[in-house]
Design a protein around this motif. Sequence first.
Motif, PDB file in Angstrom:
ATOM      1  N   ALA A 170       0.842  -1.199   0.000  1.00  0.00           N
ATOM      2  CA  ALA A 170       0.000   0.000   0.000  1.00  0.00           C
ATOM      3  C   ALA A 170       0.872   1.242   0.000  1.00  0.00           C
ATOM      4  N   GLY A 171       0.313   2.323  -0.534  1.00  0.00           N
ATOM      5  CA  GLY A 171       1.081   3.572  -0.580  1.00  0.00           C
ATOM      6  C   GLY A 171       2.295   3.402  -1.466  1.00  0.00           C
ATOM      7  N   GLU A 172       3.356   4.122  -1.183  1.00  0.00           N
ATOM      8  CA  GLU A 172       4.617   4.024  -1.926  1.00  0.00           C
ATOM      9  C   GLU A 172       4.381   4.111  -3.430  1.00  0.00           C
ATOM     10  N   ASP A 173       3.519   5.023  -3.845  1.00  0.00           N
ATOM     11  CA  ASP A 173       3.162   5.088  -5.266  1.00  0.00           C
ATOM     12  C   ASP A 173       4.350   5.436  -6.151  1.00  0.00           C
ATOM     13  N   GLU A 174       5.196   6.330  -5.685  1.00  0.00           N
ATOM     14  CA  GLU A 174       6.331   6.739  -6.515  1.00  0.00           C
ATOM     15  C   GLU A 174       7.262   5.558  -6.737  1.00  0.00           C
ATOM     16  N   ALA A 175       7.534   4.832  -5.664  1.00  0.00           N
ATOM     17  CA  ALA A 175       8.426   3.679  -5.778  1.00  0.00           C
ATOM     18  C   ALA A 175       7.821   2.650  -6.727  1.00  0.00           C
TER      19      ALA A 175
END
Length: 605
Positions: A170-175
């Motif tokens: 979840a999250g960590e969209d840039e990565a």
Amino acid sequence: MKEIRPPKKNLMLYYGIALIIVGLLNFALIPYLNNMSIQDIDYSTFISMTEAEEISRAEIQENQILFVTKEDESVIYRTGIIASDTKLVDRLVEADVLFASPIVEEASPLMNIFTKWILPMVVFFGFGQLMNKRMMNKMAGNNTMMFGMGKSNAKIYVQSSQGIKFSDVAGEDEAKENLAEIVDYLHTPKKYQEIGASMPKGILLVGPPGTGKTMLAKAVAGEANVPFFSISGSEFVEMFVGMGASKVRDLFKQAKEKAPCIVFIDEIDAIGKKRDGRIGGNDEREQTLNQLLTEMDGFEGNNGVIILAATNRPESLDPALTRPGRFDRRVPVELPDLKGREEILKVHAKKVKTEPGIDYLQVARMASGASGAELANIVNEAALRAVRNHRNTVLQSDLEESIEVVIAGYEKKNAVLTNKEKMAVAYHEIGHALVAAMQTNSAPVQKITIIPRTSGALGYTMQVEEGNHYLMSKEDIENRIATYTAGRAAEEIALHTITTGASNDIEQATKLARAMITRFGMDEEFGMVALENVSNQYLGGDASLVCSLETQTRIDEKVTQLVKKQHAKAKNIIKENEEKLHKLAQYLYEHETITGDEFMSILNT
Ligand code: ADP
Ligand code: ZN
């Protein structure tokens, strides 16, 4: 990730059994085979048979006598030796017995070699094979293959389908966006090759512990559906020089055979630390690093082996490792922001039974600064708490309480505070909350409690950030320092005494004040000069001063002034609201826990 170690204990057991079987063969079976037609008789019978001249031949051995009768030479008789029988030979001569020739032919030398050497070897080998088969079967059951790594003994584990996908992170969209390109490349390398682009060979995932770096690497392999090799940097560092390098060689040999694939090296700083020129440095580590560099140079960009490495100490890596052509891409994996925390909570909450309508945003707000791993832990703690309270679903209150458990430890049910101490704690905590609320820029309080916790905190004020703050202004920091000093200020004003309860506040306030001067350039005299270097930014951020002794003295003075000024400000705010302070402290003293809403409503009446 789960690793399958060969069951060493079992192996020893099997070798033990093999040994026993060989032993039995040697001591029981073989003599038995040799002596199949031997009959034991007692000594007196032997004497009487001799005297009756029934014996044709005899052989006197060290501890036994073998003989055959004239009647049937195929039956061999055996009897013991009686040392005191000195007339044995006379008697045999008298009875015309031939006793110099051997009765039992020595087993042929070939037979000897077979029974003493070849048979045991066959037994050992057979057992080895059997063991191997059984181990292989076990591995197959676990969907894991194991590769022995030649002399180096290292094991690489391939998990072809771990099933982790980007959606599990979840999250960590840039990565994820960054890594999606790798996945695309592994799917359709042609697209990239046609235009002449080559993928980076190595990608460095950097960020604090528990932010999902390992998960992301697995997800890349899962999305691209390729084998995943995982090894920790520390596994390369061995006792003997050269072993680590050999492991690196073997690792890349395996990887190339399985390409396209992902090789994940966790904690690469264990081998990738800057090489220093010191004599007698860590030879083994340097050799390992050199080997890694050589291997990375050795394969062309497009052969399908992509190396992901994780570290939380990027600044300590050797520059040779991070130069283009090696780990040339760096993907930051930062602590999740508010939205990220909410999503991570939701992902993990799917694994437990929850009551409908939980406000995850609220929980995420309370857990500011928590990493993905901590959030996963919070959800699990909540589920444990639900079970402890004989419920079969997780409630919002479970999640909130478990955040406090993670922050401050469990409630200390039987800690006994005197009334006076309890009163002091109540004033102290209300002091923090009051000053935080009165300074418009400070976050409002979420909850105040004076129930002692196992961490040693006698009470605490949970402040809540409404959104994300990427920047803090000078005023923000000053207000925060004022809030830290407000606990002590309230004690002074209301109880005319000071306690040890402010030690943690003092530490935090000092840290902030010092950083303002030495790192944030917020002091007029020093301006934008770095007076401190921060190392290990992902691991707590130790700072070391880089300035002259005189400057250090000035910094200390300035820090003292700064904190004193904010302390005075906090005292003023409290004095102006002394009536509210007493009212709130009294309420907290009675109720032990009050929410932010209760606090605000009393404050605003
Ligand atoms: P790192 O390698 O960065 O130290 P891990 O990848 O090992 O962290 O993460 C540890 C655990 O934390 C994971 O098994 C997972 O349960 C949880 N976790 C961390 N980050 C996330 C995330 N972004 N989404 C979901 N779970 C996460
Ligand atoms: Zn305090």
